[in-house]
Scaffold this active site. Structure first.
Site: not given
Ligand code: DQA
Length: 144
Positions: A9-10, A17, A22, A73, A76, A97, A99, A106
Site C-alpha cells: 500500500p501507498n 509521497r 522516500y 516491499n 505498512a 523483504e 524497504h 524510524r
Molecule cells: C516502507 C517502510 C514501511 O514502514 C512503510 O509503511 C512504507 C514503506 C519502505 O519501503 O521504506 O509504506 O516499506
C-alpha cells in the site's frame, strides 16, 4: 529465472509521497532501473503493486511454480500482516523483504516486521536501490 516484485500500500504514490523519506523516484522509475539491470543479469522480472492486502496474498499464492523468487516491499503490511506471513510460509517460494527507508531508524512500530522470519533476508534503507540490490540477492537465493 523469473522474479516477482510485489509492492504494498501507498507505494503507488512514490515520487510525491513524503519525498524527504522516500525520495522523488516513482515506482515506474524504480521498475525501469530494475529492468535495465535485470536485462544485464539475464533474469526476467514482473512488477505489481496493490493497496489491498488480500490481492497481495493471492499474488503470493499464485507465484508458486511461476516465479523462482519473490521480492516483497509489503510497506505498512510488513508490520501487521499475519496473512502475508502465512502466504509466504504456505507457498515456499523464497521471498526477500525490502524497504526503501531504513525502518530501524524510524518510529518504533516500524522496527518489527511480522514477515521477516519467513523471508530469506532483508534489504533495508538503500532508497530505490534496495530494489536493484534485491536482484543480486534473488540470484544468490536461487543458486543455493
Ligand atoms: C516502507 C517502510 C514501511 O514502514 C512503510 O509503511 C512504507 C514503506 C519502505 O519501503 O521504506 O509504506 O516499506
Amino acid at each position: 529465472m523469473k522474479i516477482l516484485y510485489l509492492n504494498g500500500p501507498n507505494l503507488n504514490l512514490l515520487g510525491q509521497r513524503e519525498p524527504e523519506i522516500y525520495g522523488r523516484t516513482t515506482l515506474a522509475d524504480i521498475e525501469g532501473k530494475v529492468r535495465d539491470r535485470a536485462a544485464k543479469l539475464k533474469v526476467e522480472v514482473e512488477f505489481r503493486q496493490s493497496n489491498v492486502e488480500g490481492e497481495l496474498v493471492t499474488w503470493i499464492q499464485q507465484a508458486k511454480g511461476k516465479f523462482e523468487v519473490i521480492v516483497l516491499n509489503a510497506a505498512a503490511y510488513t508490520h501487521t500482516s499475519i496473512a502475508l506471513k502465512d502466504a509466504i510460509s504456505a507457498i515456499g517460494v523464497p521471498t526477500i523483504e525490502i524497504h526503501i527507508s531504513n525502518v530501524h531508524a524510524r518510529e518504533e512500530f516500524r522496527h518489527k516486521s511480522v514477515i521477516a522470519s519467513v523471508c530469506r533476508g532483508q534489504i533495508v534503507g538503500f532508497g530505490a536501490n534496495s530494489y536493484v540490490l534485491a536482484l543480486e540477492a534473488a540470484i544468490i537465493v536461487n543458486e543455493r
